[in-house]
Design a protein around this motif. Structure first.
Motif, mmCIF file in Angstrom:
data_model
loop_
_atom_site.group_PDB
_atom_site.id
_atom_site.type_symbol
_atom_site.label_atom_id
_atom_site.label_comp_id
_atom_site.label_asym_id
_atom_site.label_seq_id
_atom_site.Cartn_x
_atom_site.Cartn_y
_atom_site.Cartn_z
ATOM 1 N N PHE A 53 0.861 -1.185 0.000
ATOM 2 C CA PHE A 53 0.000 0.000 0.000
ATOM 3 C C PHE A 53 0.895 1.231 0.000
ATOM 4 O O PHE A 53 1.693 1.442 0.913
ATOM 5 N N GLY A 54 0.763 2.045 -1.041
ATOM 6 C CA GLY A 54 1.654 3.184 -1.180
ATOM 7 C C GLY A 54 0.945 4.504 -1.383
ATOM 8 O O GLY A 54 -0.293 4.593 -1.322
ATOM 9 N N PRO A 55 1.737 5.542 -1.631
ATOM 10 C CA PRO A 55 1.193 6.893 -1.796
ATOM 11 C C PRO A 55 0.127 7.015 -2.876
ATOM 12 O O PRO A 55 -0.859 7.728 -2.689
ATOM 13 N N ASP A 56 0.288 6.325 -3.998
ATOM 14 C CA ASP A 56 -0.724 6.408 -5.062
ATOM 15 C C ASP A 56 -2.062 5.829 -4.609
ATOM 16 O O ASP A 56 -3.119 6.373 -4.923
ATOM 17 N N ASP A 57 -2.005 4.723 -3.864
ATOM 18 C CA ASP A 57 -3.226 4.106 -3.351
ATOM 19 C C ASP A 57 -3.953 5.055 -2.391
ATOM 20 O O ASP A 57 -5.171 5.217 -2.458
ATOM 21 N N TYR A 58 -3.177 5.687 -1.507
ATOM 22 C CA TYR A 58 -3.772 6.599 -0.533
ATOM 23 C C TYR A 58 -4.351 7.832 -1.227
ATOM 24 O O TYR A 58 -5.436 8.293 -0.887
ATOM 25 N N GLU A 59 -3.631 8.336 -2.214
ATOM 26 C CA GLU A 59 -4.116 9.509 -2.949
ATOM 27 C C GLU A 59 -5.424 9.205 -3.680
ATOM 28 O O GLU A 59 -6.310 10.062 -3.749
ATOM 29 N N GLN A 60 -5.569 8.009 -4.208
ATOM 30 C CA GLN A 60 -6.826 7.642 -4.879
ATOM 31 C C GLN A 60 -8.009 7.691 -3.923
ATOM 32 O O GLN A 60 -9.124 8.017 -4.321
ATOM 33 N N LEU A 61 -7.766 7.405 -2.646
ATOM 34 C CA LEU A 61 -8.842 7.414 -1.656
ATOM 35 C C LEU A 61 -9.110 8.799 -1.079
ATOM 36 O O LEU A 61 -10.247 9.143 -0.770
ATOM 37 N N THR A 62 -8.062 9.610 -0.900
ATOM 38 C CA THR A 62 -8.193 10.845 -0.124
ATOM 39 C C THR A 62 -7.836 12.120 -0.878
ATOM 40 O O THR A 62 -8.090 13.215 -0.372
ATOM 41 N N ASP A 63 -7.186 12.004 -2.021
ATOM 42 C CA ASP A 63 -6.660 13.145 -2.788
ATOM 43 C C ASP A 63 -5.507 13.843 -2.071
ATOM 44 O O ASP A 63 -5.161 14.972 -2.406
ATOM 45 N N GLU A 65 -1.494 13.754 -1.260
ATOM 46 C CA GLU A 65 -0.262 13.189 -1.798
ATOM 47 C C GLU A 65 0.798 13.047 -0.713
ATOM 48 O O GLU A 65 0.995 13.950 0.096
ATOM 49 N N PHE A 66 1.481 11.917 -0.724
ATOM 50 C CA PHE A 66 2.657 11.689 0.115
ATOM 51 C C PHE A 66 3.850 11.476 -0.799
ATOM 52 O O PHE A 66 3.728 10.883 -1.864
ATOM 53 N N SER A 67 5.008 11.951 -0.379
ATOM 54 C CA SER A 67 6.206 11.882 -1.215
ATOM 55 C C SER A 67 6.722 10.461 -1.379
ATOM 56 O O SER A 67 7.296 10.126 -2.410
ATOM 57 N N ASP A 68 6.529 9.624 -0.370
ATOM 58 C CA ASP A 68 7.032 8.251 -0.448
ATOM 59 C C ASP A 68 6.288 7.360 0.541
ATOM 60 O O ASP A 68 5.539 7.842 1.399
ATOM 61 N N ARG A 69 6.508 6.076 0.400
ATOM 62 C CA ARG A 69 5.834 5.078 1.233
ATOM 63 C C ARG A 69 6.187 5.251 2.716
ATOM 64 O O ARG A 69 5.337 5.099 3.590
ATOM 65 N N GLY A 70 7.432 5.584 3.022
ATOM 66 C CA GLY A 70 7.857 5.763 4.407
ATOM 67 C C GLY A 70 7.097 6.880 5.094
ATOM 68 O O GLY A 70 6.644 6.728 6.239
#
Length: 129
Positions: A53-63, A65-70
């Protein structure tokens, strides 16, 4: 991912609501049924343990953005601690880029982002004198 947990992320941690760190989220969550609260708890536990589960997945849900998985996983752990382990403060998601003010020509003023109550950044036109 369980649908109720998806709904929680989309509703309470989206781009509009995720920056409101005034302390409403934990008490709001605790007003729901025990099964819903447990669904949210389990959802966070699953995401924190899920290396895929990474930044792209989270952005799809919430709009948001996170710079990286960490950075995303640190935020998710901090949110879990706030919601379920009595951490004193709801974590703030990362700052998002300010958007230009529509119709602004840039000659006599500049656009910058300011933080208002709740931490939500808004583009603001500042007139030069």
């Amino acid at each position: 991912m369980e649908e109720r947990f998806k709904g929680f992320l989309r509703t309470y941690l989206n781009l509009e609501m995720g920056y409101d760190t005034t302390g409403y989220l934990r008490p709001t969550l605790m007003t729901f049924s025990n099964s819903y609260v447990e669904s949210v708890r389990e959802g966070f536990e699953h995401l924190i343990a899920d290396d895929s589960f990474g930044p792209d997945d989270y952005e799809q849900l919430t709009d948001i953005e996170f710079s990286d998985r960490g950075a995303l996983h640190a935020y998710l752990r901090d949110m879990y601690d706030y919601l379920f382990n009595d951490a004193p403060q709801q974590p703030m998601p990362p700052a998002q880029g300010a958007t230009p003010v529509p119709g602004h020509d840039g000659r006599s003023s500049s656009s910058r982002s300011v933080s208002l109550t709740g931490g939500l950044p808004f583009p603001v036109a500042v007139r030069s004198t």
